[in-house]
Scaffold this active site. Structure first.
Site, PDB file in Angstrom:
ATOM      1  N   ARG A 138      -8.058 -14.547   0.138  1.00 37.15           N
ATOM      2  CA  ARG A 138      -7.276 -13.591  -0.649  1.00 37.15           C
ATOM      3  C   ARG A 138      -5.791 -13.893  -0.524  1.00 37.15           C
ATOM      4  NH1 ARG A 138      -8.983  -7.434  -0.294  1.00 37.15           N
ATOM      5  NH2 ARG A 138      -7.240  -7.490  -1.732  1.00 37.15           N
TER       6      ARG A 138
ATOM      7  N   CYS B 241      -8.872   1.119   2.765  1.00 34.98           N
ATOM      8  CA  CYS B 241      -9.359  -0.249   3.013  1.00 34.98           C
ATOM      9  C   CYS B 241      -9.478  -0.377   4.538  1.00 34.98           C
ATOM     10  CB  CYS B 241      -8.410  -1.277   2.423  1.00 34.98           C
ATOM     11  SG  CYS B 241      -6.941  -1.502   3.407  1.00 34.98           S
TER      12      CYS B 241
ATOM     13  N   LYS C 275       2.154 -14.263  -2.294  1.00 33.48           N
ATOM     14  CA  LYS C 275       1.108 -13.382  -2.859  1.00 33.48           C
ATOM     15  C   LYS C 275       1.716 -12.028  -3.233  1.00 33.48           C
ATOM     16  CE  LYS C 275      -1.721 -11.003  -0.009  1.00 33.48           C
ATOM     17  NZ  LYS C 275      -1.834  -9.541  -0.237  1.00 33.48           N
ATOM     18  N   ASN C 276       2.503 -11.459  -2.308  1.00 34.70           N
ATOM     19  CA  ASN C 276       2.986 -10.089  -2.525  1.00 34.70           C
ATOM     20  C   ASN C 276       4.180 -10.005  -3.458  1.00 34.70           C
ATOM     21  OD1 ASN C 276       0.873  -9.220  -1.015  1.00 34.70           O
ATOM     22  ND2 ASN C 276       2.061  -8.812   0.841  1.00 34.70           N
TER      23      ASN C 276
ATOM     24  N   ARG D 254      -4.235   4.371   3.135  1.00 35.84           N
ATOM     25  CA  ARG D 254      -3.341   3.766   2.128  1.00 35.84           C
ATOM     26  C   ARG D 254      -3.330   4.576   0.819  1.00 35.84           C
ATOM     27  NH1 ARG D 254      -4.108  -2.592   2.145  1.00 35.84           N
ATOM     28  NH2 ARG D 254      -2.004  -2.525   1.280  1.00 35.84           N
TER      29      ARG D 254
ATOM     30  N   ASP E 112       2.508  -7.411   8.566  1.00 37.96           N
ATOM     31  CA  ASP E 112       1.614  -8.514   8.164  1.00 37.96           C
ATOM     32  C   ASP E 112       1.679  -9.696   9.127  1.00 37.96           C
ATOM     33  OD1 ASP E 112       2.097  -8.082   4.560  1.00 37.96           O
ATOM     34  OD2 ASP E 112       0.975  -6.952   6.072  1.00 37.96           O
TER      35      ASP E 112
HETATM   36  C1  EPZ Z   1       2.295  -3.789   0.784  1.00 39.96           C
HETATM   37  O1  EPZ Z   1       1.205  -2.891   0.763  1.00 39.96           O
HETATM   38  C2  EPZ Z   1       1.696  -5.169   0.997  1.00 39.96           C
HETATM   39  N1  EPZ Z   1       0.802  -5.492  -0.124  1.00 39.96           N
HETATM   40  C3  EPZ Z   1       0.920  -5.199   2.320  1.00 39.96           C
HETATM   41  O2  EPZ Z   1       0.461  -6.518   2.510  1.00 39.96           O
HETATM   42  C4  EPZ Z   1       1.898  -4.844   3.443  1.00 39.96           C
HETATM   43  O3  EPZ Z   1       1.191  -4.803   4.657  1.00 39.96           O
HETATM   44  C5  EPZ Z   1       2.526  -3.477   3.163  1.00 39.96           C
HETATM   45  O4  EPZ Z   1       3.182  -3.497   1.875  1.00 39.96           O
HETATM   46  C6  EPZ Z   1       3.567  -3.095   4.208  1.00 39.96           C
HETATM   47  O5  EPZ Z   1       4.553  -4.086   4.269  1.00 39.96           O
HETATM   48  C7  EPZ Z   1       1.354  -5.884  -1.299  1.00 39.96           C
HETATM   49  O6  EPZ Z   1       2.566  -5.978  -1.443  1.00 39.96           O
HETATM   50  C8  EPZ Z   1       0.401  -6.222  -2.408  1.00 39.96           C
HETATM   51  P1  EPZ Z   1       3.008   0.504   1.642  1.00 39.96           P
HETATM   52  P2  EPZ Z   1       1.442  -1.365   0.273  1.00 39.96           P
HETATM   53  O7  EPZ Z   1       2.816   1.319   0.408  1.00 39.96           O
HETATM   54  O8  EPZ Z   1       2.500  -1.324  -0.753  1.00 39.96           O
HETATM   55  C9  EPZ Z   1       1.827   4.704   3.431  1.00 39.96           C
HETATM   56  C10 EPZ Z   1      -1.098  -8.163   3.104  1.00 39.96           C
HETATM   57  O9  EPZ Z   1      -1.686  -8.424   4.155  1.00 39.96           O
HETATM   58  N2  EPZ Z   1       1.866   5.167   2.030  1.00 39.96           N
HETATM   59  O10 EPZ Z   1       4.361  -0.058   1.934  1.00 39.96           O
HETATM   60  O11 EPZ Z   1       0.105  -0.805  -0.037  1.00 39.96           O
HETATM   61  C11 EPZ Z   1       0.690   3.741   3.686  1.00 39.96           C
HETATM   62  O12 EPZ Z   1      -0.496   4.435   4.002  1.00 39.96           O
HETATM   63  C12 EPZ Z   1      -0.965  -6.734   2.633  1.00 39.96           C
HETATM   64  O13 EPZ Z   1      -0.556  -9.017   2.358  1.00 39.96           O
HETATM   65  C13 EPZ Z   1       1.635   6.518   1.763  1.00 39.96           C
HETATM   66  O14 EPZ Z   1       1.379   7.304   2.663  1.00 39.96           O
HETATM   67  O15 EPZ Z   1       1.990  -0.706   1.608  1.00 39.96           O
HETATM   68  C14 EPZ Z   1       1.191   2.913   4.843  1.00 39.96           C
HETATM   69  O16 EPZ Z   1       0.932   3.601   6.047  1.00 39.96           O
HETATM   70  C15 EPZ Z   1      -1.656  -5.777   3.584  1.00 39.96           C
HETATM   71  N3  EPZ Z   1       1.676   6.943   0.468  1.00 39.96           N
HETATM   72  C16 EPZ Z   1       2.707   2.866   4.616  1.00 39.96           C
HETATM   73  O17 EPZ Z   1       3.005   3.935   3.686  1.00 39.96           O
HETATM   74  C17 EPZ Z   1       1.953   6.093  -0.582  1.00 39.96           C
HETATM   75  O18 EPZ Z   1       1.990   6.547  -1.749  1.00 39.96           O
HETATM   76  C18 EPZ Z   1       3.205   1.563   4.022  1.00 39.96           C
HETATM   77  O19 EPZ Z   1       2.432   1.341   2.865  1.00 39.96           O
HETATM   78  C19 EPZ Z   1       2.186   4.731  -0.281  1.00 39.96           C
HETATM   79  C20 EPZ Z   1       2.149   4.288   1.020  1.00 39.96           C
END
Ligand code: EPZ
Length: 421
Positions: free
Chosen positions: A399, A119, A22-23, A124, A307
């Site tokens: 999803r 969410c 998915k990701n 996020r 995850d």
């Molecule tokens: C990706 O989300 C995945 N989704 C998530 O999978 C996964 O849990 C996550 O990476 C961490 O591995 C997809 O790839 C579609 P991040 P993403 O940006 O990119 C903070 C699932 O279950 N952050 O790496 O949204 C954020 O708040 C989903 O399949 C900022 O502060 O995660 C978080 O605490 C859930 N500012 C941390 O970084 C930003 O601009 C990691 O978030 C971006 C992120």
């Protein structure tokens, strides 16, 4: 609304086919906005989130033709002009919609995307996505819940990320692929899905080096060409079924799974006493003896994936002793805990730390999930709980898991999908 009904106690034996990731699929569909012709993706998982991303691409003017697990994505032709706006009513259902930002600005000089709200698992924000685009010369304005990004042509820049954000890196890699000059992303995410995106963009003619390491270099080109590509298998789906096999003392081959994507998960499974072996057809997982407690700290890849935290918590409930789990990525990713508690689990939360007592005898119950991986953990709990478990709000599961009940039934689970009155 559907529910999943599980009768606990079955031992899982056999083969489970692992679907495309998915990701990886979500950023790759966004990357299909970049080339000037039709791209084809194979091994596309049949998931609600992929349908949502396809719907967004169609709203922007692209055609998306689905045939079983292949998607052909073609840009608007002739008089049809691309739309450059991702609307709130769609973005609010899937935050990964924000991945169209980088490609649209890179190719068309502007994009307007609804700010993804928080969410269930956390706020996020997307500040790093926007900081990177600004560093490349884009003008970013927030307007009534939307973010407007404009740039005649993005310019290469050196960007040091505050944290290794996965979709943040993916957005910036896609933006930089058509920028003028060199972009260096420092403190970049190292997830296999980021590497997969770079592989596909390079097939399109991009010049990206270092994906999978903390420093990624992108030399912008003027145009990208369409490609055909088969998407990598889903490591989190594979990890989820590995835990199912371990907890039911089963023997399951995860068909197509790549062990090199699961190093941290495999290490913890082995520490818990589970046998895991790479085989020609995938990864074989055999439970057997008592499960040992293991401590988990979620980290960016190659650390233990957030995850997989909820799934390992359920396994920890069955272990002979206490496990400590620390969720370091998202601030609110313990919503599965109260539901597991209703099944008899003994988990104490204090801030980011969960203390799992272990030696639990779980009992079936009607439980409700609030996010994708929490839902999966409740299905896992149902596999080993005494009696019947009903997992409500299955749309969360759909999803990110393709036909989870069919795949589990295929290895002996007593599980079915039913209509929830
Ligand atoms: C990706 O989300 C995945 N989704 C998530 O999978 C996964 O849990 C996550 O990476 C961490 O591995 C997809 O790839 C579609 P991040 P993403 O940006 O990119 C903070 C699932 O279950 N952050 O790496 O949204 C954020 O708040 C989903 O399949 C900022 O502060 O995660 C978080 O605490 C859930 N500012 C941390 O970084 C930003 O601009 C990691 O978030 C971006 C992120």
């Amino acid at each position: 609304m559907d529910k999943i009904v599980v009768e606990g106690g079955a031992r899982l034996v056999g083969k489970i086919p692992i679907s495309g990731a998915k990701n990886a699929a979500l950023p790759l569909l966004a990357a299909a906005l970049l080339p000037s012709g039709a791209s084809t993706f194979k091994n596309v998982p049949d998931l609600a989130d992929v349908k949502t991303m396809s719907k967004l691409l169609r709203m922007l003017g692209w055609t998306v033709d689905a045939d079983k697990r292949s998607l052909v994505i073609a840009p608007p032709t002739g008089k049809k002009k691309p739309k450059l706006e991702a609307p709130y009513e769609l973005v609010k259902t899937m935050r990964a919609s924000v991945l169209v930002l980088g490609p649209l600005v890179a190719r068309y000089g502007r994009a307007r995307v609804s700010m993804p709200g928080g969410c269930a698992i956390g706020a996020r924000p997307i500040d790093q996505h926007l900081k990177g685009l600004q560093a490349m010369g884009a003008k970013v304005t927030l307007d009534h819940g939307y973010v407007d990004v404009e740039a005649k042509r993005l310019k290469g820049a050196t960007i040091v990320l505050d944290m290794p954000t996965v979709t943040g890196c993916e957005n910036l890699i896609m933006a930089a692929a058509l920028a003028k000059g060199r972009t260096v992303l420092e403190n970049a995410a190292r997830e296999p899905e980021v590497e997969e995106l770079a592989v596909v963009l390079n097939k399109m003619g991009a010049k990206i080096q270092g994906a999978g390491t903390p420093i990624i270099t992108i030399d912008g080109v003027d145009e990208l060409l369409p490609i055909e590509h088969a998407i990598i298998p889903d490591r989190i789906e594979a990890g989820t079924f590995a835990v199912a096999a371990a907890m039911t003392r089963g023997d399951v081959l995860l068909e197509g799974a790549r062990p090199e994507h699961l190093d941290a998960v495999i290490a913890k499974l082995r520490a818990a006493g589970v046998q895991v072996a790479a085989e020609a057809g995938g990864v074989r997982v055999r439970g057997g003896g008592d499960l040992q407690p293991v401590d988990i700290v979620t980290q960016p890849h190659p650390g233990f994936p957030t995850d997989m935290q909820a799934q390992f918590m359920v396994m920890a409930c069955m272990a002979k002793g206490q496990s400590i789990i620390k969720e370091m990525i998202f601030e609110n990713r313990y919503m599965h805990v109260p539901e597991l508690g209703r099944m008899g689990a003994d988990v104490q939360i204090s801030g980011r730390t969960a203390v799992v007592r272990g030696n639990s005898k779980l009992n079936g119950a009607s439980v409700m999930a609030t996010d994708l991986r929490a839902s999966a953990s409740l299905v896992l709990a149902g596999l080993v709980a005494a009696g019947k478990t009903e997992v409500l709000r299955v749309y969360h599961l759909d999803r990110g898991y393709e036909s989870i009940e069919k795949k589990l039934r295929g290895v002996g689970a007593k599980i079915k999908r039913a209509k929830d009155a």
